[in-house]
Structure formats: C-alpha cells, structure tokens
Design a protein around this motif. Structure first.
Motif, PDB file in Angstrom:
ATOM      1  N   LEU A 131       0.828  -1.211   0.000  1.00 40.89           N
ATOM      2  CA  LEU A 131       0.000   0.000   0.000  1.00 40.89           C
ATOM      3  C   LEU A 131       0.862   1.262   0.000  1.00 40.89           C
ATOM      4  CD1 LEU A 131      -2.844  -0.919   2.547  1.00 40.89           C
ATOM      5  CD2 LEU A 131      -3.043  -0.729   0.058  1.00 40.89           C
ATOM      6  N   THR A 132       1.954   1.224   0.747  1.00 39.98           N
ATOM      7  CA  THR A 132       2.869   2.372   0.795  1.00 39.98           C
ATOM      8  C   THR A 132       3.427   2.668  -0.595  1.00 39.98           C
ATOM      9  OG1 THR A 132       3.484   1.788   3.042  1.00 39.98           O
ATOM     10  CG2 THR A 132       4.986   3.271   1.878  1.00 39.98           C
ATOM     11  N   VAL A 133       3.865   1.615  -1.277  1.00 38.07           N
ATOM     12  CA  VAL A 133       4.449   1.788  -2.609  1.00 38.07           C
ATOM     13  C   VAL A 133       3.397   2.343  -3.578  1.00 38.07           C
ATOM     14  CG1 VAL A 133       5.466   0.588  -4.575  1.00 38.07           C
ATOM     15  CG2 VAL A 133       6.101  -0.083  -2.245  1.00 38.07           C
ATOM     16  N   LEU A 134       2.202   1.776  -3.511  1.00 39.98           N
ATOM     17  CA  LEU A 134       1.167   2.131  -4.484  1.00 39.98           C
ATOM     18  C   LEU A 134       0.556   3.508  -4.223  1.00 39.98           C
ATOM     19  CD1 LEU A 134      -0.574  -1.343  -4.808  1.00 39.98           C
ATOM     20  CD2 LEU A 134       0.993  -0.258  -6.436  1.00 39.98           C
ATOM     21  N   ALA A 135       0.853   4.067  -3.045  1.00 41.88           N
ATOM     22  CA  ALA A 135       0.331   5.400  -2.735  1.00 41.88           C
ATOM     23  C   ALA A 135       1.033   6.475  -3.568  1.00 41.88           C
ATOM     24  CB  ALA A 135       0.493   5.697  -1.248  1.00 41.88           C
ATOM     25  N   LYS A 136       2.217   6.146  -4.136  1.00 41.16           N
ATOM     26  CA  LYS A 136       2.949   7.126  -4.950  1.00 41.16           C
ATOM     27  C   LYS A 136       3.367   6.480  -6.260  1.00 41.16           C
ATOM     28  CE  LYS A 136       4.622   9.606  -0.932  1.00 41.16           C
ATOM     29  NZ  LYS A 136       5.731   9.742   0.014  1.00 41.16           N
ATOM     30  N   PRO A 137       2.407   6.155  -7.101  1.00 34.98           N
ATOM     31  CA  PRO A 137       2.720   5.345  -8.286  1.00 34.98           C
ATOM     32  C   PRO A 137       3.612   6.048  -9.299  1.00 34.98           C
ATOM     33  CG  PRO A 137       0.441   6.126  -8.356  1.00 34.98           C
ATOM     34  CD  PRO A 137       0.975   6.475  -7.002  1.00 34.98           C
ATOM     35  N   PHE A 138       3.633   7.379  -9.268  1.00 35.51           N
ATOM     36  CA  PHE A 138       4.392   8.103 -10.289  1.00 35.51           C
ATOM     37  C   PHE A 138       5.781   8.548  -9.804  1.00 35.51           C
ATOM     38  CE2 PHE A 138      -0.153   8.782 -11.288  1.00 35.51           C
ATOM     39  CZ  PHE A 138      -0.180   8.201 -12.549  1.00 35.51           C
TER      40      PHE A 138
END
Ligand code: AMP
Ligand code: MG
Length: 492
Positions: free
Chosen positions: A459-466
């Motif tokens: 979830l942490t990683v996917l919170a800043k996909p760009f």
C-alpha cells in the motif's frame, strides 16, 4: 459514545421497493486489519475512534453506529450477457451516506456483512483474500487518478467462510459516490415500472449530475452524461493496463466510478486479448474488449430510459441510438489523448495514432511489459543513451529501435525540451501498479502467516505510483517465471 457518523439517508428515503431494510449479521470476533486514516478524515470521521475495539465492531457490522439505516439495495443485471431480473446486495449493506470534506455525498457500505433478502444461495460473507485484493486495487486506482470506489477499512470477522476450501472471513467498508448501477435501472425497467425508473433517474440527476436538472431534456442529458463518464473511465483503464474482469451491467456504476473489484488484474506484458478471470472462459471481458462491453452495457441503460424519452417508441429509440453513437468518439478522444501523452507528445499531428499503434503492436508480438515500456520510454525521451532498458523489454529489441527512430523524428516537431517531456511522461506513466504476483504474495502472507507487513508495504508503494521510490524498485518489476499469476478468481 462519541463515535459519530453524520449519516443522511437519501436513498433509503426512496420508495420501499428500491431496497430491503436489513441489519448486518454480527460476526464472532472482529479484528481491524486496516483503517484508511486519510479517507476517514476526508469523511469527517475520527480515525482514532475507528481504531478502537468498538470501531472494529462497527466496521464489521457487529454494532450499528448511531443514525445508521441499514439497507440492501435492489438491482438486476446482465451477467455475461444473460439477464437476471433480481440480483441486489446479497452480501453488502449500506449504512448510510455522509457528506465528505469536499461536500460530496458518499455511501458507506459494508461488504461481507451477512445475508440479505437478495442473497439467493450465497452466505452473505466475504473471504479475506478478495477483501485485501479490493482494498489494494481500489486504493491503487485512486492514486493513479482513476475514478473508483474506495476502501475505508478491512476487518477480519473471526469466522470462517466456505468456498472451495475453508477460508478466513472478512468485511470491507466500501465508500462510493453511490452504489447505483446500470442494473439498478434494469431492476425497475424489467418490471415495467416506469415510475420507478423515473424516480431513480431523478435521484441520480440530483446526486451525480445536478447541472442536468435544468437541461431542456434532463433524461436524455443523463444518458449523455453517463456515456461520457463511462467512455472516459474505460479509456483510463486501458491506459494503465487494467482489466476489470466482470463488466456485468450490475457492476457498471452510474456515477462513472470503477466498482466491484472481483477477479480484476493489471496486465504485465501487453496483450489486448488478455483475460485473467477464471470464469471468463470466452474472453468476453478481455482487456481490449472493454470499450465494446461498456457500450453494450450503456445500451442496456438506454433501453431502460426509453419510456422517459418519448411516448413515441420509434422516436425514443432513435434518440437513444444517437446518444450511444457518441460513445465511440468520446472513448477514442480520451484514449488517443492518453496514448499521445504516454509517448510524450504534447501536440497533435497526422500519423500520431499510427505511431502509437505501431508501438502497441510491437509490444504485443514482443511480449513487452506494458507499464515498464512506457515508464522507461520517459527516460529514453530524456536521452537516447537510456534506450537499453526499454529495448531489452522486447523479445526482438531491434523492433523497438525501428520504432524509436520514427518516434524521435516526431519528437523533433515538439515544442517541449527533453527534460520537460521526461517529466510530463513520468506524470502519466506509473512506475508502480498492483501487479498480480505482488497482490497474491500479500494475500498468502496474510492468510498463511497472519503477516500484514507485506500488505502495508505494498500500500505504501502504491500510494505514490508516479514517483521513483528507489527503495522499492523491485515492486516495479514484472514477475519472475515462477511468480506469474495467470488466473484470478472472484471469490464469491
Ligand atoms: P458480484 O459477482 O460480486 O458482483 O456479485 C453478483 C451478485 O451475487 C450480487 O447480487 C451479489 O450480491 C451476489 N453475491 C456475491 N457473493 C455473494 C455471497 N457470498 N452471498 C450472497 N450473495 C452474493
Ligand atoms: Mg457486483
């Protein structure tokens, strides 16, 4: 008790045949696994209080919060093309609506909260795996900037559910602009209840499309507006490699949000024919079929609205057809604009469509990873010295080289500097998507080891996909041969 939801109930105020009043069935031992604190605050809720044992009871349906008016919504739907006149919330219960900090009305719904009059043969429950999957993927979609329902919480029920095997049970708290679907309109239309269709249409206009109330022909305008939102939504999906998996009309939201995450998946290597869902044997809901299916679903919506269009049936059909005729252009405009941005074009020129299509064709035959190709293309746009990481994604890298030569000729006509282009491309081409093997690994760790650290990290990683996030670079990678997930399951 200070755990307050400022509930309103505009849907529950509609006629009694729109829903069934039913309370959640208490679960044995609720345990909060995840609370979306930021979303809680956005909804005017106190995350600290929701994190208490009492909060877990509320988020599992064991305890009703003050002011809740629990209902199961009625709807019908075409499932894989076959009409079912009555579906409805068989395992979901709407507690009420709250107005969020932006003034938007949001449904708060428990999914997996026990049987309802619409459960048919189902148990009304949800298993942990699908709850975690929906939590992860819906939040990832939100961070990718794609309209979607969201996840407020995931709670273990402390009970088992029987599927093919015995699985841990869970409840998801889902937040949506509304849970009204194409299938909700079909429920009334199938019963010849034109007044029901009208009441629903008026409710939808008031709630999702208030500007249309003053239109000369509000119901026609409503169809136009839903068509526009669905066209944009499906274009968004294609631009990130998302496959919904079950685009039944009951899973098609009227507000234009992505809803009902089941056997959904993001593709790794690009293939328009890609299907993951184990139940989609004919590939009806394959990646590349999604625009066509959206139009098919919108055609079912248009049929429901015909009696509101005109007493003259032929005239009503003609009007509906003309509205549906707009879908292709709306979709293509959004999709082509998105593709242009993905390859770094800020202007339009003849041949752009063919240029992008040629890249997509080369990606298909060379099994190039969809997400990484575009992400790394952004680096190649900065400097041709960065071509290697992109070209190596192609089985035959020279196929990329041929394309890149044409691409650079086209880029020479662009006003942007390479640095500007690089930045713009990284803003639209994510580095991180919820790859299937990662989602699967998270679910396995939770189910087998009661370990939620991988879930939190994903979830942490996917919170800043760009963003680059070098620490989590491995999450950008496609699966190794042994990690590949080829099928996903709806888990109902
Ligand atoms: P879905 O495939 O999740 O979109 O669900 C399709 C229909 O089946 C909806 O009417 C659901 O409410 C119902 N359904 C799915 N799973 C269950 C379940 N475990 N118990 C009762 N109804 C269910
Ligand atoms: Mg559904």
């Amino acid at each position: 008790m200070t755990l307050q939801f400022a509930f309103e109930h505009t849907y529950a105020a509609l006629p009694a045949n729109f829903f069934a009043r039913v309370a959640p069935t208490p679960v044995a031992a609720p345990r909060l696994i995840k609370l979306n604190r930021e979303l809680a605050i956005q909804l005017g809720l106190d995350p600290d209080q929701l994190s208490t044992p009492e909060g877990a009871e509320i988020l599992s349906g064991k305890r009703l919060p003050e002011g809740a008016e629990p209902i199961a919504m009625a709807y019908a739907g075409h499932q894989f093309g076959h009409f079912v006149p009555q579906l409805g919330d068989g395992r979901a219960i709407l507690l009420g609506e709250v107005i969020d900090r932006d003034g938007v009305r949001r449904d708060i719904q428990l999914k997996g909260s026990g049987p309802t009059p619409f459960s048919r043969r189902g148990d009304g429950r949800a298993a942990l795996g699908p709850v975690l999957r929906e939590y992860i993927v819906s939040e990832a979609m939100f961070r990718l900037g794609i309209p979607t329902t969201r996840s407020l919480a995931a709670v273990m029920s402390g009970e088992s559910v029987m599927r093919e095997t015995v699985l841990p049970g869970a409840v998801l708290t889902r937040v949506a602009a509304s849970h009204i679907r194409v299938g909700t309109f079909q429920f009334f239309a199938a019963r010849g209840d034109t007044e029901g269709v009208r009441r629903l249409a008026d409710h939808v206009i008031g709630r999702h499309y208030p500007e249309l109330a003053k239109a000369e022909r509000p119901y026609h305008a409503l169809l136009d507006a839903v068509i526009a939102r669905q066209a944009e939504l499906v274009a968004h999906w294609l631009l990130v490699g998302f496959i919904h998996g079950v685009m039944n009309t009951d899973n098609t939201s009227i507000s234009g949000e992505t809803i009902d995450y089941g056997p959904c998946a993001f593709m790794d290597e690009y293939d328009p024919a890609k299907v993951f869902s184990s139940i989609d044997e004919m590939g009806r809901y394959a990646y590349g079929n999604q625009p066509r299916i959206a139009l098919w679903n919108l055609t079912r919506l248009a049929e429901c609205l015909l009696p509101l269009f005109s007493d003259d049936k032929d005239k009503a059909i003609e009007q509906a057809q003309s509205a549906l005729g707009e879908f292709a252009e709306k979709f293509t405009t959004a999709y082509q604009a998105g593709l242009r941005a993905k390859i770094g074009l800020s202007t339009m020129a003849d041949g752009d469509e063919a240029l992008v299509q040629d890249l997509l064709d080369a990606m298909t035959t060379n099994q190039a990873d969809f997400t990484l190709t575009f992400r790394r293309l952004g680096d190649a746009a900065l400097d041709a010295d960065n071509d290697e990481p992109v070209r190596s994604l192609f089985i035959d890298p020279t196929r990329f080289d041929e394309w890149a030569a044409r691409w650079r000729q086209r880029l020479a006509l662009e006003p942007q500097t390479p640095a500007e282009r690089h930045e713009a491309m990284h803003r639209v081409n994510p580095a991180f998507i919820p790859r299937n093997h990662r989602v699967e690994a998270v679910i396995q760790a939770a189910m087998n080891d009661d370990d939620y650290a991988p879930f939190e990290e994903l979830l942490t990683v996917l919170a800043k996909p760009f963003e680059e996030q070098p620490r989590f670079a491995a999450y950008a990678e496609p699966p190794e041969a042994g990690q590949r997930v080829t099928q996903t399951f709806c888990g109902t």
